[in-house]
Write an enzyme that holds these catalytic residues in place. Sequence first.
Site, PDB file in Angstrom:
ATOM      1  N   ASP A 100      18.428 -89.656 -28.778  1.00 25.17           N
ATOM      2  CA  ASP A 100      16.974 -89.540 -28.932  1.00 25.17           C
ATOM      3  C   ASP A 100      16.425 -90.846 -29.503  1.00 25.17           C
ATOM      4  OD1 ASP A 100      14.328 -88.970 -29.571  1.00 25.17           O
ATOM      5  OD2 ASP A 100      14.754 -86.925 -30.229  1.00 25.17           O
ATOM      6  N   ASP A 121      14.865 -81.786 -35.507  1.00 21.20           N
ATOM      7  CA  ASP A 121      14.680 -82.330 -34.145  1.00 21.20           C
ATOM      8  C   ASP A 121      16.028 -82.455 -33.414  1.00 21.20           C
ATOM      9  OD1 ASP A 121      15.458 -84.409 -35.875  1.00 21.20           O
ATOM     10  OD2 ASP A 121      14.047 -85.887 -35.056  1.00 21.20           O
ATOM     11  N   THR A 178      11.768 -92.771 -33.975  1.00 24.97           N
ATOM     12  CA  THR A 178      11.654 -93.685 -35.112  1.00 24.97           C
ATOM     13  C   THR A 178      13.065 -94.188 -35.456  1.00 24.97           C
ATOM     14  OG1 THR A 178       9.869 -92.283 -35.896  1.00 24.97           O
ATOM     15  CG2 THR A 178      10.751 -93.897 -37.445  1.00 24.97           C
TER      16      THR A 178
HETATM   17  N1  LIG Z   1       6.375 -98.476 -24.418  1.00 27.40           N
HETATM   18  C1  LIG Z   1       6.471 -98.694 -25.723  1.00 27.40           C
HETATM   19  N2  LIG Z   1       6.327 -99.945 -26.230  1.00 27.40           N
HETATM   20  C2  LIG Z   1       6.437-100.168 -27.555  1.00 27.40           C
HETATM   21  N3  LIG Z   1       6.684 -99.218 -28.465  1.00 27.40           N
HETATM   22  C3  LIG Z   1       6.825 -97.967 -28.020  1.00 27.40           C
HETATM   23  C4  LIG Z   1       6.737 -97.610 -26.638  1.00 27.40           C
HETATM   24  N4  LIG Z   1       6.947 -96.274 -26.520  1.00 27.40           N
HETATM   25  C5  LIG Z   1       7.163 -95.819 -27.762  1.00 27.40           C
HETATM   26  N5  LIG Z   1       7.089 -96.827 -28.665  1.00 27.40           N
HETATM   27  C6  LIG Z   1       7.317 -96.734 -30.112  1.00 27.40           C
HETATM   28  O1  LIG Z   1       8.691 -96.465 -30.291  1.00 27.40           O
HETATM   29  C7  LIG Z   1       8.895 -95.546 -31.355  1.00 27.40           C
HETATM   30  C8  LIG Z   1       9.581 -94.332 -30.851  1.00 27.40           C
HETATM   31  O2  LIG Z   1       8.715 -93.668 -29.973  1.00 27.40           O
HETATM   32  P1  LIG Z   1       8.966 -92.215 -29.417  1.00 27.40           P
HETATM   33  O3  LIG Z   1       7.728 -91.789 -28.768  1.00 27.40           O
HETATM   34  O4  LIG Z   1      10.225 -92.163 -28.686  1.00 27.40           O
HETATM   35  O5  LIG Z   1       9.294 -91.427 -30.685  1.00 27.40           O
HETATM   36  P2  LIG Z   1       8.343 -90.705 -31.644  1.00 27.40           P
HETATM   37  O6  LIG Z   1       8.080 -89.356 -31.078  1.00 27.40           O
HETATM   38  O7  LIG Z   1       7.231 -91.573 -32.005  1.00 27.40           O
HETATM   39  O8  LIG Z   1       9.401 -90.656 -32.786  1.00 27.40           O
HETATM   40  P3  LIG Z   1       9.495 -89.570 -33.868  1.00 27.40           P
HETATM   41  O9  LIG Z   1       9.930 -88.338 -33.137  1.00 27.40           O
HETATM   42  O10 LIG Z   1      10.520 -90.136 -34.774  1.00 27.40           O
HETATM   43  O11 LIG Z   1       8.102 -89.512 -34.413  1.00 27.40           O
HETATM   44  C9  LIG Z   1       7.519 -95.256 -31.926  1.00 27.40           C
HETATM   45  O12 LIG Z   1       7.324 -96.086 -33.041  1.00 27.40           O
HETATM   46  C10 LIG Z   1       6.573 -95.597 -30.781  1.00 27.40           C
HETATM   47  O13 LIG Z   1       5.317 -96.014 -31.244  1.00 27.40           O
HETATM   48  C1  LIG Z   2      17.122 -89.002 -38.177  1.00 28.45           C
HETATM   49  C2  LIG Z   2      15.738 -88.433 -38.040  1.00 28.45           C
HETATM   50  C3  LIG Z   2      14.759 -89.237 -38.883  1.00 28.45           C
HETATM   51  C4  LIG Z   2      15.324 -88.566 -36.552  1.00 28.45           C
HETATM   52  O1  LIG Z   2      14.053 -88.047 -36.343  1.00 28.45           O
HETATM   53  C5  LIG Z   2      15.704 -86.913 -38.413  1.00 28.45           C
HETATM   54  O2  LIG Z   2      16.524 -86.189 -37.574  1.00 28.45           O
HETATM   55  C6  LIG Z   2      16.108 -86.682 -39.849  1.00 28.45           C
HETATM   56  O3  LIG Z   2      15.344 -86.908 -40.753  1.00 28.45           O
HETATM   57  N1  LIG Z   2      17.353 -86.164 -40.062  1.00 28.45           N
HETATM   58  C7  LIG Z   2      17.898 -85.808 -41.342  1.00 28.45           C
HETATM   59  C8  LIG Z   2      19.236 -86.403 -41.564  1.00 28.45           C
HETATM   60  C9  LIG Z   2      20.334 -85.933 -40.612  1.00 28.45           C
HETATM   61  O4  LIG Z   2      20.043 -85.501 -39.486  1.00 28.45           O
HETATM   62  O5  LIG Z   2      21.501 -85.992 -41.007  1.00 28.45           O
HETATM   63  K   LIG Z   3      11.070 -87.369 -31.185  1.00 30.78           K
END
Ligand SMILES: Nc1ncnc2c1ncn2[C@@H]1O[C@H](COP(=O)(O)OP(=O)(O)OP(=O)(O)O)[C@@H](O)[C@H]1O
Ligand SMILES: CC(C)(CO)[C@@H](O)C(=O)NCCC(=O)O
Ligand SMILES: [K+]
Length: 271
Positions: free
Chosen positions: A129, A109, A132
């Site tokens: 970014d 990513d 999570t």
């Molecule tokens: N408005 C909001 N209020 C509360 N939590 C939120 C909100 N928007 C996103 N989140 C939570 O924040 C975290 C990050 O969300 P985001 O959508 O940016 O990433 P993601 O795509 O879920 O992350 P990843 O790519 O790691 O799966 C998630 O756990 C999501 O459920």
């Molecule tokens: C840090 C996350 C979890 C963010 O999605 C992902 O990019 C990941 O698992 N990376 C591997 C470790 C690194 O990027 O060094």
């Molecule tokens: K993401």
Amino acid sequence: MILVFDVGNTNIVLGLYKDNDLIESWRIATDKDKSSDEYGILIHQLFQYSGRNLEDVEDVIMSSVVPNIMYSLEHSIRKVFNIEPLVVGPGVKTGMDIKYDNPKQVGADRIVNAVSAFEKYGGPLIIVDFGTATTFCAISPKGEYLGGTIAPGIKISSDALFQRAAKLPRVELVKPGKVICKNTVNSMQAGIIYGYVGLVEYIIKKMTRELKQQDVKVIATGGLSTLIASETKHIHIVDKTLTLDGLKIIYTRNKEERKEKIATEIELREI
Ligand SMILES: Nc1ncnc2c1ncn2[C@@H]1O[C@H](COP(=O)(O)OP(=O)(O)OP(=O)(O)O)[C@@H](O)[C@H]1O
Ligand SMILES: CC(C)(CO)[C@@H](O)C(=O)NCCC(=O)O
Ligand SMILES: [K+]
């Protein structure tokens, strides 16, 4: 049309591109226990729900930071589309030089974001970014991936606070507007959000100094990017489709080679 998948630890984001335009995007929960048929049903339903035809999908590209979900997901794509998806990883051309000790270790990513941001905005760059985890990546003026920082995500941080303290509730992530707060919920919101703004600003400042470059552009993406960006002048652009667009860009860079490879495989099968 090209279907792209960004598989993250919390969500899988799907995007449908017609030429260079993102015409649909969908978000589903990442669930390592779902079978290939369950993912297949979900994909069918998403297309139906938006009035799109599965037959219009010419090819599929995906990037993932959740290895153990890929068996089911790739299998579902073979079943639904009869396509072997292109998965960002070794052997896929990104056009980016990765200056990490072990380039294979960088999350896909982060590379997809870097390719996208460099193509769209040019270097030098910092990409933040908010997923999570919150990742910060530095890109040189000529488009090398220099490395970066991984911090606990906003949601992970706020979840830890209420799970570990008996009298602290789960709070909505909205700004309380001040830091001298008069109740528990506002106090926690201030600590999480303004505390996080501090984290983000400090890393951006330190990373900018380490880059030793003028005019470093700072691009943010991810669900919670607006919440933080609206509170700091250190984030210049919020680009919610950065990762999906990066997948489309990488697909285009690999398209010709992929078509040749598929044609050779078909020829071989016919012999
Ligand atoms: N408005 C909001 N209020 C509360 N939590 C939120 C909100 N928007 C996103 N989140 C939570 O924040 C975290 C990050 O969300 P985001 O959508 O940016 O990433 P993601 O795509 O879920 O992350 P990843 O790519 O790691 O799966 C998630 O756990 C999501 O459920
Ligand atoms: C840090 C996350 C979890 C963010 O999605 C992902 O990019 C990941 O698992 N990376 C591997 C470790 C690194 O990027 O060094
Ligand atoms: K993401």
